[in-house]
Motif scaffolding. Structure first.
Motif, PDB file in Angstrom:
ATOM      1  N   ASN A  99     -23.336  12.522  -5.749  1.00 19.18           N
ATOM      2  CA  ASN A  99     -23.912  13.544  -4.646  1.00 19.18           C
ATOM      3  C   ASN A  99     -24.442  12.111  -4.202  1.00 19.18           C
ATOM      4  O   ASN A  99     -25.837  12.044  -4.261  1.00 19.18           O
ATOM      5  CB  ASN A  99     -24.995  14.528  -5.224  1.00 19.18           C
ATOM      6  CG  ASN A  99     -25.577  15.591  -3.321  1.00 19.18           C
ATOM      7  OD1 ASN A  99     -24.618  16.321  -3.091  1.00 19.18           O
ATOM      8  ND2 ASN A  99     -26.764  14.926  -3.271  1.00 19.18           N
ATOM      9  N   GLY A 100     -25.043  11.760  -2.602  1.00 17.05           N
ATOM     10  CA  GLY A 100     -25.203  10.676  -2.451  1.00 17.05           C
ATOM     11  C   GLY A 100     -24.999   9.636  -1.221  1.00 17.05           C
ATOM     12  O   GLY A 100     -23.407  10.008  -0.705  1.00 17.05           O
ATOM     13  N   THR A 101     -25.614   8.882  -1.229  1.00 17.93           N
ATOM     14  CA  THR A 101     -24.702   7.970  -0.051  1.00 17.93           C
ATOM     15  C   THR A 101     -25.158   6.647  -0.623  1.00 17.93           C
ATOM     16  O   THR A 101     -25.074   6.318  -1.119  1.00 17.93           O
ATOM     17  CB  THR A 101     -26.386   7.495   1.380  1.00 17.93           C
ATOM     18  OG1 THR A 101     -27.426   7.188   0.352  1.00 17.93           O
ATOM     19  CG2 THR A 101     -26.512   8.938   1.961  1.00 17.93           C
ATOM     20  N   LEU A 128     -26.661  15.433   3.591  1.00 14.40           N
ATOM     21  CA  LEU A 128     -26.778  14.053   3.724  1.00 14.40           C
ATOM     22  C   LEU A 128     -26.018  13.095   4.899  1.00 14.40           C
ATOM     23  O   LEU A 128     -24.572  13.402   5.146  1.00 14.40           O
ATOM     24  CB  LEU A 128     -26.775  13.778   1.850  1.00 14.40           C
ATOM     25  CG  LEU A 128     -27.277  13.548   1.075  1.00 14.40           C
ATOM     26  CD1 LEU A 128     -26.317  13.536   0.264  1.00 14.40           C
ATOM     27  CD2 LEU A 128     -28.461  13.226   1.113  1.00 14.40           C
ATOM     28  N   PHE A 138     -34.033   8.497   0.266  1.00 12.68           N
ATOM     29  CA  PHE A 138     -34.346   8.354  -0.946  1.00 12.68           C
ATOM     30  C   PHE A 138     -35.713   7.676  -1.657  1.00 12.68           C
ATOM     31  O   PHE A 138     -35.769   6.667  -1.510  1.00 12.68           O
ATOM     32  CB  PHE A 138     -32.413   8.078  -2.577  1.00 12.68           C
ATOM     33  CG  PHE A 138     -31.581   8.657  -1.394  1.00 12.68           C
ATOM     34  CD1 PHE A 138     -31.015  10.013  -2.140  1.00 12.68           C
ATOM     35  CD2 PHE A 138     -31.542   8.888  -0.135  1.00 12.68           C
ATOM     36  CE1 PHE A 138     -30.117  10.316  -1.578  1.00 12.68           C
ATOM     37  CE2 PHE A 138     -30.265   8.979   0.351  1.00 12.68           C
ATOM     38  CZ  PHE A 138     -29.146  10.413  -0.953  1.00 12.68           C
ATOM     39  N   ALA A 168     -34.374  13.487   0.496  1.00 18.08           N
ATOM     40  CA  ALA A 168     -33.570  13.940   0.246  1.00 18.08           C
ATOM     41  C   ALA A 168     -34.765  14.360  -1.109  1.00 18.08           C
ATOM     42  O   ALA A 168     -35.560  13.981  -1.860  1.00 18.08           O
ATOM     43  CB  ALA A 168     -32.721  13.113  -0.764  1.00 18.08           C
ATOM     44  N   PHE A 210     -33.785  10.905  -8.899  1.00 18.35           N
ATOM     45  CA  PHE A 210     -32.989  10.711  -8.527  1.00 18.35           C
ATOM     46  C   PHE A 210     -32.211   8.745  -8.995  1.00 18.35           C
ATOM     47  O   PHE A 210     -33.329   8.572 -10.221  1.00 18.35           O
ATOM     48  CB  PHE A 210     -34.148   9.556  -7.329  1.00 18.35           C
ATOM     49  CG  PHE A 210     -34.397  10.527  -6.029  1.00 18.35           C
ATOM     50  CD1 PHE A 210     -33.681  10.661  -5.359  1.00 18.35           C
ATOM     51  CD2 PHE A 210     -35.822  11.498  -6.683  1.00 18.35           C
ATOM     52  CE1 PHE A 210     -34.726  11.042  -4.062  1.00 18.35           C
ATOM     53  CE2 PHE A 210     -36.397  12.158  -5.637  1.00 18.35           C
ATOM     54  CZ  PHE A 210     -35.770  12.904  -4.394  1.00 18.35           C
ATOM     55  N   THR A 243     -30.346   5.400  -8.021  1.00 19.65           N
ATOM     56  CA  THR A 243     -30.427   4.551  -7.592  1.00 19.65           C
ATOM     57  C   THR A 243     -29.886   3.082  -7.844  1.00 19.65           C
ATOM     58  O   THR A 243     -29.943   3.075  -8.767  1.00 19.65           O
ATOM     59  CB  THR A 243     -31.453   4.093  -6.502  1.00 19.65           C
ATOM     60  OG1 THR A 243     -32.282   3.466  -7.591  1.00 19.65           O
ATOM     61  CG2 THR A 243     -31.870   5.174  -5.487  1.00 19.65           C
ATOM     62  N   LEU A 283     -27.378   5.326  -3.202  1.00 19.93           N
ATOM     63  CA  LEU A 283     -28.858   6.700  -3.587  1.00 19.93           C
ATOM     64  C   LEU A 283     -27.787   7.722  -3.630  1.00 19.93           C
ATOM     65  O   LEU A 283     -26.634   8.571  -2.933  1.00 19.93           O
ATOM     66  CB  LEU A 283     -29.495   6.175  -2.069  1.00 19.93           C
ATOM     67  CG  LEU A 283     -29.995   5.265  -2.250  1.00 19.93           C
ATOM     68  CD1 LEU A 283     -30.440   5.259  -0.196  1.00 19.93           C
ATOM     69  CD2 LEU A 283     -30.533   4.279  -2.982  1.00 19.93           C
ATOM     70  N   SER A 284     -28.418   8.243  -4.512  1.00 24.68           N
ATOM     71  CA  SER A 284     -28.562   9.661  -5.128  1.00 24.68           C
ATOM     72  C   SER A 284     -29.539  10.319  -5.595  1.00 24.68           C
ATOM     73  O   SER A 284     -30.420   9.736  -6.173  1.00 24.68           O
ATOM     74  CB  SER A 284     -26.881   9.471  -6.820  1.00 24.68           C
ATOM     75  OG  SER A 284     -26.979  11.437  -6.810  1.00 24.68           O
ATOM     76  N   ASN A 285     -29.324  11.972  -5.088  1.00 26.88           N
ATOM     77  CA  ASN A 285     -30.534  12.554  -5.497  1.00 26.88           C
ATOM     78  C   ASN A 285     -29.967  13.578  -6.379  1.00 26.88           C
ATOM     79  O   ASN A 285     -30.325  14.734  -6.107  1.00 26.88           O
ATOM     80  CB  ASN A 285     -31.048  13.368  -4.141  1.00 26.88           C
ATOM     81  CG  ASN A 285     -30.229  14.431  -3.521  1.00 26.88           C
ATOM     82  OD1 ASN A 285     -28.741  14.084  -3.317  1.00 26.88           O
ATOM     83  ND2 ASN A 285     -30.424  15.039  -2.770  1.00 26.88           N
ATOM     84  N   THR A 328     -29.082  13.606 -10.324  1.00 26.30           N
ATOM     85  CA  THR A 328     -28.777  12.898 -12.257  1.00 26.30           C
ATOM     86  C   THR A 328     -27.844  13.144 -12.788  1.00 26.30           C
ATOM     87  O   THR A 328     -28.130  14.000 -14.072  1.00 26.30           O
ATOM     88  CB  THR A 328     -30.253  12.969 -12.594  1.00 26.30           C
ATOM     89  OG1 THR A 328     -31.002  13.796 -12.923  1.00 26.30           O
ATOM     90  CG2 THR A 328     -30.762  11.606 -11.065  1.00 26.30           C
TER      91      THR A 328
END
Length: 412
Positions: free
Chosen positions: A79-81, A107, A113, A262, A353, A355, A370-372, A374
Motif C-alpha cells: 500500500n503506497g506510492t 493515495l 508520507f 497518509a 511508515f 520508505t 513510500l508505504s503507509n 508496515t
C-alpha cells in the motif's frame, strides 16, 4: 565573495572585477575563487544515454515495474506510492491503495508520507551545506556547539557516519522521559543526556553502529550554527529552492499546514497514532511525496545545494574496519546492487511508515517507494531491482546476500 556581492549591489561591477583579476596575479587560490564565482549551480551532470534506451524500451520497463507492484499489492499487501527513473526520465509512477483505510481515501502521487530514516540524507545535506560555507568542520567536536554535551571526543563526521557510539534516544527516552503524553524535542533529548548520561555503547570511531541519536544531535547543531529552528532551515535552504512544495518537517500544526498526508498503519491495518517521539527531528520527522523526492534526486545531479566534490565525499563510505557488504556515507547506505553497480540508498521504518530511496549514478536511475502500511512488503523490492539492474552472466552465481531491504527497513 561577500565583498564582491556588496560591490555589485552598489553598481561597481567593473571596478570589482578589475580588482579581482588583479589579485589573480598575487594569490594562488584565485582560480578556485573564480570558478566558484562563475559556477552555474543549476547545470546538470550529463550522462550518455545508450542507443538501446528508447521510448519503447522505457515503456516496456515501466510495464514490468507496474506488474511487479500489482503482484506486491495483491499477494503482499503493498500500500503506497512508487516512482522509478532511468537516465533521468520518469519511466513509471503509481499509487496503490489508501491514504486512510477508514475513509477509503485513495493515495495519489502527491500524498505525503513520513519518510522515517530517509530523512537522514536531508539532515546530512544541511550539515554539508554549512560545512561548504565554512560555518563548521566535519572534524569539529560536538562540544564546540553544545558545550555541556557529556560525551567527549565525538566529531560531526562521526555523527554523520554512525561511528559515535551514542546510545539510542528512542530507547533511553522511554525510561527517562516523565510524561509520554508530552512531545519530546531535540533539546529535551540533549537535556536527558546531560542529566542522566546514558552509557555510551563504545569509544567513538572504533566501529559502525547505526545511531538515531547522532542525527538528532546533528539537527541541533544545524540549529546552533544557522541560528534558526531546524525545520525553518530545511524549508528555507533545501525544500523551497528545490520547489518541494509538499515537503515539510513534523510539527504540532503540520496536519493543518501540509495538505494531504497518509496515515500510518501497522500489520493488520491497525492505525498508528502519533506519540511523544515523533517530534524529535533529524533522524526522522520529514514528510514528502514521490514527486518531491524525484526533484531531490535530480537536484543531486546538479550543484544547486553543494558542489559535486562535497557530494562525492558523502557517497564515499566510512567503514574502515574489516570489509563489509555495505558501507555508509553521510546519510546514505552504499552497496553493490544486482547489476554490479554501486548504488546509494536508504530505507526507513517508523510508526506505520516504510520508505525506500535508491539511486544509481551510473545510469541516473532511482527507485522511490513510500508505504503507509508496515507489513513487510518492501522486503520484496529485490524483484524490482532485478528488472531495473539485471545481473551480468558472471554475477548470476554471486553471493546470496544481495538484498539490502531487510537491513534498510529493520530499524529507523
Amino acid at each position: 565573495m561577500a565583498f564582491l556581492r556588496s560591490y555589485f549591489l552598489k553598481g561597481c561591477l567593473a571596478a570589482t572585477l578589475a580588482s579581482f583579476f588583479l589579485l589573480s596575479c598575487q594569490e594562488s587560490n584565485t582560480d578556485n575563487l573564480l570558478s566558484d564565482f562563475f559556477l552555474d549551480r543549476d547545470t546538470p551532470e550529463t550522462i550518455e544515454v545508450p542507443a538501446s534506451f528508447t521510448e519503447d524500451s522505457a515503456r516496456l520497463l515501466g510495464h514490468q515495474v507496474d506488474s511487479i507492484f500489482k503482484v506486491l499489492q495483491k499477494k503482499r499487501g503493498f500500500n503506497g506510492t512508487v516512482l522509478v527513473t532511468k537516465y533521468d526520465k520518469v519511466i513509471y509512477k503509481g499509487a496503490f491503495g489508501y491514504a486512510d483505510f477508514g475513509r477509503k481515501d485513495t493515495l495519489t502521487t502527491e500524498t505525503a508520507f513520513q519518510l522515517a530514516s530517509v530523512s537522514k540524507q536531508f539532515t546530512a545535506m544541511a550539515v554539508m551545506m554549512l560545512q561548504e560555507q565554512g560555518e563548521l568542520s566535519y572534524e569539529d567536536s560536538v562540544q564546540q556547539y553544545i558545550p555541556d554535551f557529556p560525551y567527549k571526543g565525538i566529531t560531526i563526521r562521526q555523527l554523520l557516519t554512525h561511528r559515535s557510539g551514542l546510545p539510542n534516544y528512542t530507547y533511553f527516552s522511554d525510561k527517562l522521559w516523565p510524561d509520554r503524553k508530552e512531545p519530546i524535542t531535540n533539546q529535551d533529548v540533549l537535556n536527558l543526556m546531560v542529566l542522566h548520561q546514558p552509557k555510551i555503547h563504545y569509544k567513538p570511531d572504533t566501529h559502525f553502529e547505526y545511531s538515531n541519536t547522532g542525527y538528532s544531535v546533528l539537527a541541533s547543531i544545524v540549529e546552533k550554527v544557522a541560528d534558526m529552528p531546524f525545520e525553518v532551515y530545511m524549508q528555507k535552504y533545501i525544500f523551497k529552492p528545490l520547489d518541494m512544495k509538499n515537503t515539510f518537517m513534523y510539527s504540532k500544526d503540520f496536519m493543518v499546514l501540509s495538505g494531504k498526508i497518509a496515515t500510518g498503519y501497522t500489520m493488520g491495518k491497525r492505525k498508528r497514532s502519533h506519540d511523544y517521539l515523533d517530534s524529535v527531528l533529524g533522524d526522522k520527522g520529514m514528510y514528502s511525496t514521490i514527486e518531491d523526492l524525484h526533484k531531490w534526486d535530480q537536484a543531486l545531479y546538479t550543484q544547486k545545494l553543494v558542489k559535486w566534490k562535497t557530494l562525492e565525499e558523502a557517497f564515499a563510505g566510512s567503514r574502515t574496519e574489516k570489509k563489509k557488504a555495505e558501507d555508509y556515507g553521510f546519510g546514505w547506505r552504499i552497496r553493490e546492487i544486482e547489476s554490479g553497480d554501486t548504488a546509494v540508498y536508504h530505507g526507513g521504518l517508523w510508526h506505520g511508515f516504510n520508505t525506500y530511496l535508491l539511486r544509481n549514478k551510473k545510469d541516473h536511475s532511482s527507485l522511490i517507494v513510500l508505504s503507509n502500511l508496515t507489513n513487510g512488503s518492501l522486503n520484496y523490492l529485490k524483484d524490482v531491482r532485478k528488472v531495473l539492474y539485471p545481473a551480468q552472466p558472471k554475477q548470476l552465481t554471486a553471493s546470496k546476500n544481495t538484498n539490502p531491504d531487510k537491513t534498510a527497513t529493520a530499524r529507523l
